[in-house]
Design an enzyme around this catalytic site. Sequence first.
Site, PDB file in Angstrom:
ATOM      1  N   ARG A   1      36.396   3.305  17.658  1.00  0.00           N
ATOM      2  CA  ARG A   1      37.500   3.585  18.675  1.00  0.00           C
ATOM      3  C   ARG A   1      36.895   4.741  19.595  1.00  0.00           C
ATOM      4  NH1 ARG A   1      41.676   7.610  17.857  1.00  0.00           N
ATOM      5  NH2 ARG A   1      42.954   7.638  19.649  1.00  0.00           N
TER       6      ARG A   1
ATOM      7  N   HIS B   1      36.555   3.807  23.502  1.00  0.00           N
ATOM      8  CA  HIS B   1      37.343   4.466  24.450  1.00  0.00           C
ATOM      9  C   HIS B   1      36.224   5.104  25.314  1.00  0.00           C
ATOM     10  CE1 HIS B   1      41.491   4.738  22.770  1.00  0.00           C
ATOM     11  NE2 HIS B   1      40.826   3.443  22.459  1.00  0.00           N
TER      12      HIS B   1
ATOM     13  N   HIS C   1      40.844  -4.525  15.636  1.00  0.00           N
ATOM     14  CA  HIS C   1      42.164  -3.804  14.905  1.00  0.00           C
ATOM     15  C   HIS C   1      42.336  -4.254  13.402  1.00  0.00           C
ATOM     16  CE1 HIS C   1      44.657  -2.707  18.447  1.00  0.00           C
ATOM     17  NE2 HIS C   1      43.764  -2.028  18.396  1.00  0.00           N
TER      18      HIS C   1
ATOM     19  N   TRP D   1      46.787  -1.687   9.753  1.00  0.00           N
ATOM     20  CA  TRP D   1      46.975  -3.319  10.038  1.00  0.00           C
ATOM     21  C   TRP D   1      47.032  -4.333   9.075  1.00  0.00           C
ATOM     22  CZ3 TRP D   1      44.753  -0.094  13.650  1.00  0.00           C
ATOM     23  CH2 TRP D   1      45.417  -0.133  15.196  1.00  0.00           C
TER      24      TRP D   1
END
Length: 353
Positions: free
Chosen positions: A110, A114, A238, A254
């Site tokens: 992540r 990002h 994800h 998830w």
Amino acid sequence: MSALRSAARTLARTPLRSAKQSQAIAIRTFTSRGQHYQKQATSKNAVNPGVLGALAAGALAGWYFYSSGEQPATRDSWRKVDFHKVYKDIAGLLEDEDYDDGSYGPVFVRLAWHASGTFDAKTKTGGSSGATIRFHPEANHGANAGLDKARERLEPLKKKYPNISYGDLYTLAGVVAVQELGGPTVSWRPGRTDDKSDQDCTPDGRLPDAAQGADHVRNIFYRMGFNDQEIAALVGAHALGRCHSSRSGFEGPWNASPTTFTNYFYTELLEDKWVPKKWNGPFQYVDKQSGQFMMLPADIAFKTDSQFRKHVERYAADQDAFFADFSKAFSKLLELGVNFPADAPVYKFKTLE
């Protein structure tokens, strides 16, 4: 794939283990390139003691602000770095029974995402070079909540390898995480530089809003230069990690294997029935069968939008195809807006045994 998916569905009918309970299991099952094998879980004590020592020494205080006494990495600093050693040291930081589901891998992915996903193809601003994600206000953007944990975990390596730029460190951490959690090999090259201040921080709103639908997702990723197939491949990440109500507002993993890189995002999205979660938090979905796993509104768009769905169906049926396309798209993401030196080598790191 069927055996591992069955195991995940079995877990779906029972309460999820806590991070400590999960780490107490000595053997974990991983899937890589469609082949099943078992890998001995690394104990927390196996993490590089020098790295943990640096953590314990309190080197983290205020680390993400530029200090006038610190020389930022320049265009040629990478030439002095042994990136194979950096890869190994990052891998040594992944396992931690006291963090989330026992691995920093998902949050490293992540962070890399990002740090890179702020790129705007029209203005040629944003991206991982400069590592502006470590400065306020960008570090405080809502989409970046919780990424301080990843930056803090990696900071001792910046001290150990002062010539590595933060942009190279953060993106390489994402590559290490993908590969060491069972995913595909991702091409990566060094050469990002460090900004000295927050002058070039990107405005809030450049990263995806999980509460939105297909149009928003396309607007965000088209701005970076991705097409529908690449977008659908990237969202497969994800399969890793979970949402935290204290950060994004959303809550839950998830799937039942949040520290293993698989095509489970697609299989679960298509095969489970997703219903609105009844709670006081933001609107999200949970699986009807167990209520333990979640999908975001933006995730559901990949099931309901016909152009996205055709890619989802292909990746659900063929993990090798997903791995191949994800590898290309993720490498592209990490390089957005970076002016690499002409002689910067392309690395394809081997996973650790």
